[in-house]
Design a protein around this motif. Structure first.
Motif, PDB file in Angstrom:
ATOM      1  N   SER A 143       0.843  -1.192   0.000  1.00 42.21           N
ATOM      2  CA  SER A 143       0.000   0.000   0.000  1.00 42.21           C
ATOM      3  C   SER A 143       0.875   1.236   0.000  1.00 42.21           C
ATOM      4  O   SER A 143       1.932   1.245   0.623  1.00 42.21           O
ATOM      5  CB  SER A 143      -0.897   0.030   1.239  1.00 42.21           C
ATOM      6  N   TYR A 144       0.415   2.261  -0.703  1.00 41.88           N
ATOM      7  CA  TYR A 144       1.116   3.532  -0.571  1.00 41.88           C
ATOM      8  C   TYR A 144       0.111   4.659  -0.382  1.00 41.88           C
ATOM      9  O   TYR A 144      -1.049   4.569  -0.792  1.00 41.88           O
ATOM     10  CB  TYR A 144       2.062   3.788  -1.747  1.00 41.88           C
ATOM     11  N   TYR A 145       0.560   5.697   0.281  1.00 43.46           N
ATOM     12  CA  TYR A 145      -0.237   6.881   0.564  1.00 43.46           C
ATOM     13  C   TYR A 145       0.532   8.092   0.040  1.00 43.46           C
ATOM     14  O   TYR A 145       1.758   8.141   0.130  1.00 43.46           O
ATOM     15  CB  TYR A 145      -0.463   7.045   2.071  1.00 43.46           C
ATOM     16  N   GLU A 146      -0.200   9.070  -0.490  1.00 41.86           N
ATOM     17  CA  GLU A 146       0.426  10.271  -1.011  1.00 41.86           C
ATOM     18  C   GLU A 146      -0.256  11.510  -0.462  1.00 41.86           C
ATOM     19  O   GLU A 146      -1.469  11.512  -0.224  1.00 41.86           O
ATOM     20  CB  GLU A 146       0.325  10.327  -2.537  1.00 41.86           C
ATOM     21  N   ILE A 147       0.527  12.568  -0.305  1.00 41.28           N
ATOM     22  CA  ILE A 147      -0.036  13.846   0.108  1.00 41.28           C
ATOM     23  C   ILE A 147       0.817  14.958  -0.475  1.00 41.28           C
ATOM     24  O   ILE A 147       2.038  14.820  -0.613  1.00 41.28           O
ATOM     25  CB  ILE A 147      -0.110  13.943   1.647  1.00 41.28           C
ATOM     26  N   ILE A 148       0.171  16.041  -0.861  1.00 43.80           N
ATOM     27  CA  ILE A 148       0.863  17.221  -1.379  1.00 43.80           C
ATOM     28  C   ILE A 148       0.764  18.305  -0.315  1.00 43.80           C
ATOM     29  O   ILE A 148      -0.327  18.660   0.137  1.00 43.80           O
ATOM     30  CB  ILE A 148       0.238  17.696  -2.703  1.00 43.80           C
ATOM     31  N   VAL A 149       1.925  18.813   0.101  1.00 38.35           N
ATOM     32  CA  VAL A 149       1.969  19.793   1.179  1.00 38.35           C
ATOM     33  C   VAL A 149       2.897  20.938   0.800  1.00 38.35           C
ATOM     34  O   VAL A 149       3.737  20.816  -0.094  1.00 38.35           O
ATOM     35  CB  VAL A 149       2.462  19.160   2.500  1.00 38.35           C
ATOM     36  N   MET A 150       2.747  22.032   1.495  1.00 36.87           N
ATOM     37  CA  MET A 150       3.694  23.133   1.416  1.00 36.87           C
ATOM     38  C   MET A 150       4.533  23.118   2.690  1.00 36.87           C
ATOM     39  O   MET A 150       3.987  23.012   3.799  1.00 36.87           O
ATOM     40  CB  MET A 150       2.975  24.468   1.271  1.00 36.87           C
ATOM     41  N   ALA A 151       5.841  23.231   2.540  1.00 36.08           N
ATOM     42  CA  ALA A 151       6.716  23.265   3.711  1.00 36.08           C
ATOM     43  C   ALA A 151       6.475  24.550   4.485  1.00 36.08           C
ATOM     44  O   ALA A 151       6.653  25.648   3.959  1.00 36.08           O
ATOM     45  CB  ALA A 151       8.170  23.164   3.276  1.00 36.08           C
ATOM     46  N   GLN A 152       6.053  24.425   5.737  1.00 38.10           N
ATOM     47  CA  GLN A 152       5.779  25.584   6.577  1.00 38.10           C
ATOM     48  C   GLN A 152       7.031  26.091   7.282  1.00 38.10           C
ATOM     49  O   GLN A 152       7.029  27.169   7.874  1.00 38.10           O
ATOM     50  CB  GLN A 152       4.707  25.241   7.615  1.00 38.10           C
TER      51      GLN A 152
END
Length: 518
Positions: A143-152
């Motif tokens: 299984s894999y999970y993905e997320i798109i984030v901005m570095a805070q």
């Protein structure tokens, strides 16, 4: 929400574009094989060991009967410490930049329980969701999970934590982590200061076939996608067609790879095209949806078609004109629940049926907030000044609240920012000293460090205007006691007994309403 992938090397590693992989720059960021002790090269990408990003946890090996398992899945790192509130990997980042973070899990019965554990994963201070790979493991899948984030800030933390469903004899684990830089133009319709995008599905429709020298594959990734996104294959009972012209990724919103639009699902002239996508049912929430279209015929003045796009009966885009150059339409915040149906209805008199090539859908995940950067720096300095800090002192000190650092209590978020409000490390057997920057915790009310083996002098605490109680008893502190303690406006209790201080200042003795034990 997990996405399943094959675990067997011979199936999942058929390269779609191995010939030109060496000509495509590797994605910027970190590709990490958890638990590995040496680097692993896969189709032009180098996965490195994880020791540089974490200092806790144990290394395990999967129990697989074949030696054909995907290389980065053969080892893993697991975290048996039941007292830890979270276990975190920390990656250097550029503040304000976008990143795609992918975590991969293959249980492989590493603990002999034959039942994959369930636990939470956390990105910076936000609970990303629960990991439960039992069904995939039974079916021979990872299984894999993905997320798109901005570095805070200048770091991104990826953490695992026990939850109410984690059984007592099981341990959170992880097989691989990829943290990849994304171009600033990607997914810019979403305010990533307030939200993250958790991947639900990313598909190319139709057949994923290359030339006669290569086999059909189940997904597209690097080097075809320079950002190493995973585009899985989606097929249903609708007819599939091959497109006759290549797109230019930079001309498209979110820059899909050329091969993602090489094929399409379509239907006959005058017919409505209905697609049940994504293939899983969705919990009620808001989603970011991006759909990609291209006329599949040879480019000419007549190679275009018009149709209406709706999702679950609601108009998504009316009278969409699709040419061989392709087009992308998207919704930033679309409400969905349950099974989703995309419906494409041809406009009157159009000689060909509707068509769709690829699609992406992301859960809109509100950011829980972040700890004040000055407080974070002060807590990290304190962490370094202690010889044996708690094992879970990594990641965000305050968030999520149930996974804050041991002994750390924080305020409620104000404009997504939280402050450290108290520190209670009584009787933990700590050694080392207090960092000089601990005084920067200007919102703290209580500091309780009694019954440890801390030494050295007391730093300047004059900036702690909210401090009410200071417990340093039964340690090995020495030197002078700062007179500035008497000037703290809210201070009412100071315990300093059983240390090596020289004397107590008169200003502390004479302060009205202050209880001092020395």
């Amino acid at each position: 929400m997990s996405i399943s992938i094959f675990i067997i090397w011979i199936l999942c590693c058929v390269p779609l574009s191995l010939i030109h992989a060496q000509d495509v720059p590797a994605p910027r960021g970190f590709l990490v094989s958890c638990g590995s002790t040496e680097s692993i090269n896969i189709n032009g990408l180098k996965y490195i060991p994880d020791q540089s990003f974490i200092s806790i946890g144990n290394i395990g090996s999967v129990k697989n009967k074949t030696n054909q398992i995907f290389p980065i899945l053969s080892k893993l790192r697991y975290f048996p410490d039941k007292a830890s509130r979270k276990s975190c990997y920390t990656f250097q980042a550029t503040k304000g930049s976008k990143y795609l973070v992918r975590t991969t899990y293959y249980y492989g019965n590493f603990d002999g329980r034959n039942k994959a554990p369930e636990f939470d994963q956390i990105i910076d201070g936000t609970t990303w969701g629960s990991v439960n790979t039992t069904e995939d493991y039974v079916n021979g899948l990872a299984s894999y999970y993905e997320i798109i984030v901005m570095a805070q800030s200048t770091v991104i933390s990826v953490c695992l934590a026990r939850n109410q469903h984690t059984s007592g004899d099981s341990s959170p684990f992880i097989s691989a982590i990829e943290v990849m830089f994304l171009d600033h133009s990607l997914y810019k319709s979403v305010d990533l200061q307030k939200y993250a995008l958790s991947t639900v599905a990313r598909h190319t429709f139709g057949n994923l076939k290359d030339d006669k020298h290569r086999k059909e594959a189940s997904f597209i990734s690097y080097p075809d996608d320079t950002f190493h996104r995973m585009w899985q294959q989606f097929k249903d009972s609708n007819p599939t067609v091959k497109c006759q012209s290549n797109i230019t990724p930079s001309d498209f919103w979110n820059m899909p790879p050329k091969k993602a639009l090489n094929s399409a699902i379509t239907t006959s002239r005058g017919k409505t095209l209905r697609i049940q996508w994504p293939p899983t049912t969705l919990p009620g929430n808001y989603y970011h949806i991006s759909l990609y279209f291209q006329d599949n015929r040879t480019p000419s003045p007549y190679s275009w078609r018009v149709f209406n796009v709706s999702i679950n009966g609601d108009t998504f885009y009316p009278k969409l004109n699709v040419t061989t150059a392709g087009v992308n339409v998207y919704a930033t915040k679309w409400p969905l629940s349950g099974q989703t149906q995309i419906t494409l209805v041809p406009d009157n008199g159009i000689p060909v049926g509707p068509i769709i090539n690829a699609a992406e859908i992301y859960l809109i995940l509100p950011i829980a907030g972040r700890t004040n950067s000055r407080d974070v720096a002060a807590m990290e300095d304190l962490d370094r000044s202690l010889n044996n800090p708690p094992a879970d002192w990594n990641g965000d000190p305050c968030l999520p609240p149930q996974n804050s650092w041991t002994g750390v209590t924080c305020s409620q978020p104000v404009d997504l920012l939280v402050r450290v409000s108290s520190l209670n490390l009584t009787g933990l057997g700590l050694t080392g000293s207090l960092s000089t920057t601990i005084g920067n915790l200007s919102a703290i009310s209580h500091i309780w460090l009694g019954n440890n083996k801390l030494s050295g002098s007391l730093p300047d605490l004059s900036s702690m205007k909210m401090l009410e109680t200071l417990h340093l008893e039964n340690n090995q502190f020495e030197g002078t006691i700062p007179e500035s303690l008497a000037n703290l406006p809210r201070i009412r209790e100071i315990y300093l007994q059983n240390n090596k201080f020289k004397s107590i200042p008169e200003s502390l003795r004479n302060r009205q309403g202050l209880k001092v034990l020395f």
